[in-house]
Design a protein around this motif. Sequence first.
Motif, short mmCIF file in Angstrom:
data_model
loop_
_atom_site.label_atom_id
_atom_site.label_comp_id
_atom_site.label_asym_id
_atom_site.label_seq_id
_atom_site.Cartn_x
_atom_site.Cartn_y
_atom_site.Cartn_z
N GLN A 208 1.44 6.97 -6.83
CA GLN A 208 0.16 7.42 -7.05
C GLN A 208 0.75 8.63 -6.29
O GLN A 208 0.82 10.12 -8.14
N LEU A 209 1.46 9.40 -5.76
CA LEU A 209 1.97 10.90 -5.19
C LEU A 209 3.06 11.23 -5.99
O LEU A 209 3.65 12.42 -6.30
N ASN A 210 4.11 10.22 -7.13
CA ASN A 210 5.16 10.55 -7.56
C ASN A 210 4.35 11.05 -9.15
O ASN A 210 4.81 12.37 -9.66
N ALA A 211 3.65 9.84 -9.46
CA ALA A 211 2.91 10.92 -10.75
C ALA A 211 2.23 11.80 -10.68
O ALA A 211 2.17 12.90 -11.83
N GLU A 212 1.35 12.17 -9.66
CA GLU A 212 -0.10 13.49 -9.30
C GLU A 212 1.82 14.94 -9.73
O GLU A 212 1.86 16.16 -9.93
N GLU B 121 0.89 -1.29 0.17
CA GLU B 121 -0.28 -0.20 0.02
C GLU B 121 0.59 1.10 -0.15
O GLU B 121 0.73 2.20 -0.78
N LYS B 122 1.84 1.05 0.67
CA LYS B 122 2.70 2.51 0.88
C LYS B 122 3.76 2.49 -0.43
O LYS B 122 3.78 3.65 -1.00
N ALA B 123 3.87 1.54 -1.06
CA ALA B 123 4.57 1.67 -2.68
C ALA B 123 3.39 1.63 -3.66
O ALA B 123 4.06 3.36 -5.24
N ALA B 124 2.15 1.73 -3.78
CA ALA B 124 1.37 2.45 -4.39
C ALA B 124 1.34 3.89 -4.40
O ALA B 124 0.87 4.32 -5.03
N LEU B 125 0.52 3.41 -2.81
CA LEU B 125 0.74 5.45 -2.85
C LEU B 125 1.85 6.35 -3.19
O LEU B 125 1.56 7.41 -3.64
#
Length: 83
Positions: free
Chosen positions: A66-70, A59-63
Amino acid sequence: MADKNYEAMSIEELEDEIHSLGDRRAAIAELQRAAHRVLNEKLCAQAVARKLESMSDAEKAALWQQLNAESIQSQEEVGTPGS
């Protein structure tokens, strides 16, 4: 705060006192707003820390992804600082 004898005050003194009390009330309200802003920031940081502690590594990796993509998308919209 000592009680004031309003009965002994003149009209001008009462008007000055009322104005002074209003100024103090406004100053206290601003201090209260500042304290609330800091409290809200700390409560938010605490909630995020608790949420992160409860997340799995996946979950942390996915978050993080996502933060990097944004962040990259936002940077593309506004441009790179200093360029």
